[in-house]
Design a protein around this motif. Structure first.
Motif, short mmCIF file in Angstrom:
data_model
loop_
_atom_site.label_atom_id
_atom_site.label_comp_id
_atom_site.label_asym_id
_atom_site.label_seq_id
_atom_site.Cartn_x
_atom_site.Cartn_y
_atom_site.Cartn_z
N THR A 125 12.43 -81.20 -33.55
CA THR A 125 11.68 -82.15 -34.38
C THR A 125 11.91 -83.60 -33.95
N GLY A 126 12.80 -83.80 -33.00
CA GLY A 126 13.06 -85.15 -32.52
C GLY A 126 13.95 -85.12 -31.29
N ASP A 127 13.77 -86.11 -30.41
CA ASP A 127 14.54 -86.19 -29.15
C ASP A 127 14.65 -87.67 -28.80
N ARG A 128 15.87 -88.19 -28.78
CA ARG A 128 16.06 -89.62 -28.55
C ARG A 128 17.34 -89.87 -27.77
N PRO A 129 17.50 -91.05 -27.16
CA PRO A 129 18.75 -91.35 -26.47
C PRO A 129 19.91 -91.43 -27.46
N ALA A 130 21.08 -91.01 -27.04
CA ALA A 130 22.27 -91.22 -27.85
C ALA A 130 22.55 -92.72 -27.95
N GLN A 131 23.34 -93.09 -28.93
CA GLN A 131 23.64 -94.51 -29.12
C GLN A 131 24.27 -95.10 -27.86
N GLY A 132 23.67 -96.19 -27.37
CA GLY A 132 24.18 -96.84 -26.17
C GLY A 132 23.68 -96.25 -24.87
N ALA A 133 22.97 -95.12 -24.95
CA ALA A 133 22.44 -94.48 -23.73
C ALA A 133 21.07 -95.08 -23.39
N PRO A 134 20.71 -95.09 -22.14
CA PRO A 134 19.41 -95.67 -21.75
C PRO A 134 18.23 -94.79 -22.14
N ARG A 135 17.08 -95.43 -22.35
CA ARG A 135 15.82 -94.70 -22.48
C ARG A 135 15.29 -94.43 -21.09
N HIS A 136 14.33 -93.53 -21.02
CA HIS A 136 13.67 -93.26 -19.76
C HIS A 136 12.38 -94.04 -19.67
N LEU A 137 11.94 -94.29 -18.45
CA LEU A 137 10.74 -95.09 -18.24
C LEU A 137 9.53 -94.47 -18.93
N TRP A 138 9.41 -93.13 -18.88
CA TRP A 138 8.26 -92.46 -19.47
C TRP A 138 8.27 -92.50 -20.99
N GLU A 139 9.36 -92.94 -21.60
CA GLU A 139 9.38 -93.15 -23.05
C GLU A 139 8.81 -94.51 -23.42
#
Length: 409
Positions: free
Chosen positions: A141-155
């Motif tokens: 139901t959800g998928d996100r970076p962990a706290q302090g982790a980078p996002r991906h470009l496609w996000e």
């Protein structure tokens, strides 16, 4: 950097304790008596494995089979955006499961992905996934970076891909001609760097170009404002070895965009040096050496005098403010006084230029490798100065200060 595992020097009981702690972390807490959390963890790992396989196979129905309808539009957007990215590896490694309700859990996982032809090992990042159980099955139901982790470009948006002869450029919110120009600059940088550092790297570059300074910060897991005025940075693993994942050069579209043609080429060549030297760059390597060497390679064949290339340090030298010491790591902190930061970079560059001029270019690369090969920061430079250059820190600093006076005075 990768953490240490259970080595031969550690007692078996310590490794067993660590293993038990990992298992406890995967089990989590608050499990229902009729459905133990360790069983849930196995089921969720299987679900994520199938989800990843469907993504790689471009199997949209299979991909959405793991997704709750409420999350399907977001998941489908990611699926669509990744169609333009040459991904040939995608895996989730579950690291923890916490039950938040009788039918809901939050899972922690390391997402690893590879870019075709560029990554020998997966580039990894910590993710947090929300899942719900319905009719005996789990759904994301959800998928996100962990706290302090980078996002991906496609996000961040739709990804445009440009393949150069020696580069791969991925961009969001950029005009195609800008991405092609960056690919051409990266292609020109590779042979320049290879002439100085011919072995131990892949001789290609992956460049990410977000749509904004804030987007750059997201790719680095930091505030974008920390990189204001910085045209590009390179991410990678120190002590990653020869099979470490390929580095990513991340461009700040705002700072890069205001540079002239020479400046843009200088930036891409500088960052390509970091890609090439990654395996030899370790925690033992001071920043003045890694940044100074990158600038030295970038300026090596350029038609620029020291006065043109080091204006801030030249101004200080002419004002009688000759530095008393080589730049230290904190002098290179992003967000610091821009003039002081420029003097640190210029000082590192001229320290490397001194070595190349006095001892020869091969000695400079030997020195770089020797410093990085030392088991720790303490004594690394001192030992390499003695064994490679036959000098001491005190003598080298004095020679460097004299060199600054002659080249910039």
């Amino acid at each position: 950097m990768a953490g240490q595992g259970c080595g031969a020097r550690r007692p078996a009981t310590a490794c067993l304790t660590a293993l038990l702690l990992v298992l406890v972390g995967l089990v989590g807490c608050g499990a229902r008596a009729d459905r133990p959390a360790d069983t849930a963890a196995r089921e969720i790992q299987g679900l994520l494995d199938r989800h990843a396989r469907a993504l790689l196979d471009r199997d949209q129905p299979g991909y959405l089979a793991a997704v709750d309808p409420s999350y399907a539009p977001t998941a489908l957007t990611v699926f669509r955006r990744l169609a333009t990215v040459p991904v040939d590896g995608w895996t989730y490694r579950l690291t923890g499961v916490d039950r938040t309700d009788t039918d809901r859990v939050t899972a922690r996982a390391d997402l690893g992905y590879r870019l075709e032809g560029h990554d020998k090992r997966p580039v990894t990042g910590a993710r947090v996934l929300d899942l719900t159980e319905r009719d005996g099955r789990w759904y994301v139901t959800g998928d996100r970076p962990a706290q302090g982790a980078p996002r991906h470009l496609w996000e961040q948006g739709d990804v445009a891909t440009v393949r150069g002869a020696r580069s791969l450029v991925l961009g969001v919110g950029q005009k195609p001609e800008r991405l092609r120009e960056i690919a051409a600059a990266a292609d020109r940088a590779v042979p320049v760097v290879s002439a100085v550092w011919p072995v131990g790297w892949a001789h290609d570059v992956v460049v990410l170009v977000p749509g904004s300074l804030e987007g750059m910060g997201e790719l680095l897991g930091a505030q974008g404002s920390s990189y204001r005025g910085i045209a590009a940075v390179t991410t990678g693993e120190t002590r990653g070895g020869a099979d470490a994942p390929a580095d990513r050069v991340i461009v700040n579209p705002e700072a890069y965009g205001v540079l002239g043609e020479f400046g843009r080429q200088l930036v891409l060549t500088h960052e390509t040096v970091h890609v090439a030297t990654r395996a030899a760059t370790t925690p033992s390597t001071p920043v003045w050496l890694s940044e100074g060497f990158a600038d030295w390679v970038a300026y090596r064949d350029a038609d620029r005098t020291p006065a043109q290339a080091a204006p801030e340090l030249r101004r200080a030298v002419r004002a009688g403010e000759l530095p008393a010491r080589l730049p230290e790591d904190p002098d290179f902190a992003f967000g610091a006084d821009p003039e002081a930061l420029a003097r640190a970079y210029e000082g590192g560059w001229l320290a490397c230029a001194l070595i190349a001029d006095r001892w020869g270019e091969p000695k400079l690369t030997d020195f770089y490798r020797a410093v990085g090969a030392h088991p720790g920061r303490e004594g690394a430079v001192e030992k390499a100065l003695q064994e490679v250059l036959g000098t001491t820190p005190e003598e080298f600093t004095a020679d460097w200060r004299e060199y600054l006076g002659k080249r910039l005075g």
